[in-house]
Design an enzyme around this catalytic site. Structure first.
Site, short mmCIF file in Angstrom:
data_model
loop_
_atom_site.label_atom_id
_atom_site.label_comp_id
_atom_site.label_asym_id
_atom_site.label_seq_id
_atom_site.Cartn_x
_atom_site.Cartn_y
_atom_site.Cartn_z
N LEU A 38 0.85 -1.20 0.00
CA LEU A 38 0.00 0.00 0.00
C LEU A 38 0.89 1.25 0.00
CD1 LEU A 38 -2.53 -1.22 2.73
CD2 LEU A 38 -2.87 -1.22 0.25
N GLY A 40 1.20 3.54 -2.84
CA GLY A 40 1.26 4.15 -4.17
C GLY A 40 2.59 4.77 -4.51
N THR A 41 2.55 5.70 -5.46
CA THR A 41 3.76 6.33 -5.99
C THR A 41 4.60 6.94 -4.88
OG1 THR A 41 2.57 6.82 -8.02
CG2 THR A 41 4.60 8.05 -7.63
N CYS A 42 3.94 7.70 -4.01
CA CYS A 42 4.68 8.45 -2.98
C CYS A 42 5.54 7.52 -2.13
CB CYS A 42 3.70 9.23 -2.11
SG CYS A 42 4.45 9.95 -0.66
N GLY A 183 11.81 20.06 -13.37
CA GLY A 183 10.82 20.18 -12.30
C GLY A 183 11.39 19.52 -11.06
N HIS A 451 15.40 32.57 18.38
CA HIS A 451 16.80 32.78 17.98
C HIS A 451 17.67 31.73 18.63
CE1 HIS A 451 20.47 34.89 16.93
NE2 HIS A 451 20.85 34.77 18.20
#
Ligand SMILES: Cc1cc2nc3c(=O)[nH]c(=O)nc-3n(C[C@H](O)[C@H](O)[C@H](O)COP(=O)(O)OP(=O)(O)OC[C@H]3O[C@@H](n4cnc5c(N)ncnc54)[C@H](O)[C@@H]3O)c2cc1C
Length: 472
Positions: A38, A40-42, A183, A451
């Site tokens: 499970l 996908g592409t990512c 890109g 800071h």
């Protein structure tokens, strides 16, 4: 035939998040996914493996500069062991995909393993894998994502002329690699392979690198890439690429009209991704398409009642360009699931989608570029603050880049924030919230930034937008 309230096709970051949200709001859910894992592409080929490789590239950089850091013991030639790199990357990917499986079990979401097509009237036929027919009582969500595509004259052979799917698995560091397209995918791989030791040449058709970014960001990246020894040809059209044995011969028309030929070990085609709808039979049901993408409204409804679509596979009516990003697909999945459940939800404002590019130096941006703001008729004012002035950047030894704020003079509204440099992909979160809350520049000035942090540059850029940064 098994019935569910919602059947999701595809378990990428769009589909799996839609499924979880649908289950959370009380719907019964099944997800059809044809891959063995499970995410996908990512998770499998995209965000996660590439960012893992970039972390390796960063580790190599630190070790290469060991002397500068006063670290002893790192003598001898410093290199990178790709088998270990891949083993670690694959462990990370495996852990995350298993994590999605765990979330499915926790939310009682059924994973149907196979390839689906739409059968009409809420029916979904699994024709490969776990063959069966399902029915969605309320709605089908199509989340079948995208796949790499090429340009005319360049045929991907997946051996020498490759896509990101192959680039993440290269067993050895190539001596040379050409990258077609600048890109996010193109410049990230350029950074990875350059740090690993490859000769890298980028060809970009448009006049600048990362063409969707603010022009100042593109210029800064070009400057930095040049320093790192990455060759960039912008305004260049690759007209031919021929794989020959263990190399590829590339021909390109350069901006000055000359023809450039180059032989490289690989050509990585990173010219964008196209929608995955083959075999779904979605058009047969009369679903309106636009250039191959599934056309949806702002609530992700297609033209056919009972069928929604989200993620990389869609185009949103009225939107100029739909961003193909993991977090966008997830956000769309949440909206679609809530709407199907009859819950209150809110449409996405695509002007407020952060974009992160994890090249070196990394880029974070949200909202309008200076040019876009001008084109929309705003009376624009900008403020820029260089990271190099910051104590934190000096300590990190990473002083490149800046934060640039684009604001509207009339109402002092922040319209866009663009940054390039260390931690930009994290710092953009503050800018995204500022846009979401329709913040003025004054509010950013009055927001106290701790800071020493890189985030001080956001506050200082806000001061600069009002005419005077404190530390410049
Ligand atoms: C190299 C690379 C790096 C990237 N880096 C980032 C990044 O850093 N940040 C970011 O936000 N985005 C990144 N992206 C983009 C991001 O991966 C995609 O935007 C995101 O994965 C889209 O999600 P999706 O759910 O729409 O589709 P996908 O993730 O493509 O998932 C679709 C799923 O549907 C399945 N499927 C397709 N058809 C069927 C069918 N008929 N039956 C059953 N299953 C089917 C597929 O197997 C797949 O698992 C990157 C992409 C690439 C290629």
């Amino acid at each position: 035939m098994k019935d569910y309230d919602v059947v999701v096709i595809g378990a990428g970051t769009g589909g799996y998040v839609a499924a979880i949200r649908a289950a959370q709001v009380g719907l019964t859910v099944a997800v059809v996914e044809k891959q063995k894992a499970l995410g996908g592409t990512c998770l499998i080929w995209g965000c996660i493996p590439t960012k893992a490789l970039l972390e390796h590239a960063h580790a190599l950089k630190v070790v290469q500069h060991a002397k500068e850091w006063g670290v002893t013991g790192a003598q001898g030639p410093i290199g990178i062991d790709m088998s270990q790199v891949h083993a670690r990357k694959d462990r990370i990917v495996g852990g995350l995909t298993k994590g999605v499986e765990f979330l499915f079990k926790k939310n009682k979401i059924e994973w149907i393993k196979g390839t689906a097509r739409l059968a009409g009237n809420g029916g979904i036929e699994i024709f490969e894998g776990d063959k069966q027919t399902l029915r969605a009582r309320k709605e089908i969500i199509v989340a079948t994502g995208s796949a790499p595509r090429s340009v005319p004259g360049v045929t991907i052979d997946r051996k020498r002329i490759i896509t990101s799917d192959e680039a993440i698995h290269l067993a050895e560091v190539p001596k040379s690699i050409a990258v077609l397209g600048s890109g996010a995918v193109g410049v990230e791989f350029a950074s990875i392979f350059r740090r690993f030791g490859s000769d890298v040449t980028i060809f970009e058709l448009l006049p600048r690198l990362v063409p969707v970014e603010d022009e100042a960001v593109s210029a800064e990246l070009e400057k930095s890439f040049r320093k790192q020894g990455i060759t960039s040809h912008t305004g260049a059209k690759v007209t031919k690429a021929v794989a020959a044995g263990d190399a590829v011969d590339i021909e390109a028309q350069l901006a000055d009209g000359t023809t450039k030929t180059l032989r490289a070990d690989y050509l990585l085609v990173a010219t964008g991704r196209g929608p995955v709808t083959a075999g779904l039979e979605i058009e047969r049901l009369g679903v309106e398409m636009e250039k191959g993408y599934i056309a949806v409204d702002a609530m992700y409804r297609t033209s056919v009642p009972g069928i929604s679509a989200i993620g990389d596979v869609i185009t949103v009516r009225g939107l100029q360009a739909h961003p193909q990003l993991a977090h966008v697909s997830s956000a769309e999945g949440i909206v679609a699931a809530e709407r199907i459940a009859g819950r209150e939800t809110r449409p996405i404002n695509y002007d407020h989608v952060p974009g992160c590019t994890y090249c070196e130096p990394e880029i974070g941006s949200v909202g309008l570029t200076e040019r876009e703001a001008q084109e929309r008729g705003y009376d624009v004012r900008v403020g820029t603050f260089p990271f190099g002035v910051l104590a934190r950047a000096k300590m990190a030894g990473d002083v490149e880049g800046f934060v640039k704020i684009v604001a509207d003079k009339k109402y002092d509204e922040v319209l866009g924030v663009h940054m390039i440099g260390l931690r930009s992909t994290e710092l953009v979160a503050e800018a995204t919230l500022a846009l979401r809350l329709e913040s003025t520049v004054e509010e950013l000035i009055r927001t106290i930034h701790a800071h020493p942090t890189m985030a001080e540059a956001v506050g200082e850029a806000a001061h600069a937008t009002h005419g005077a940064a404190i530390h410049l």
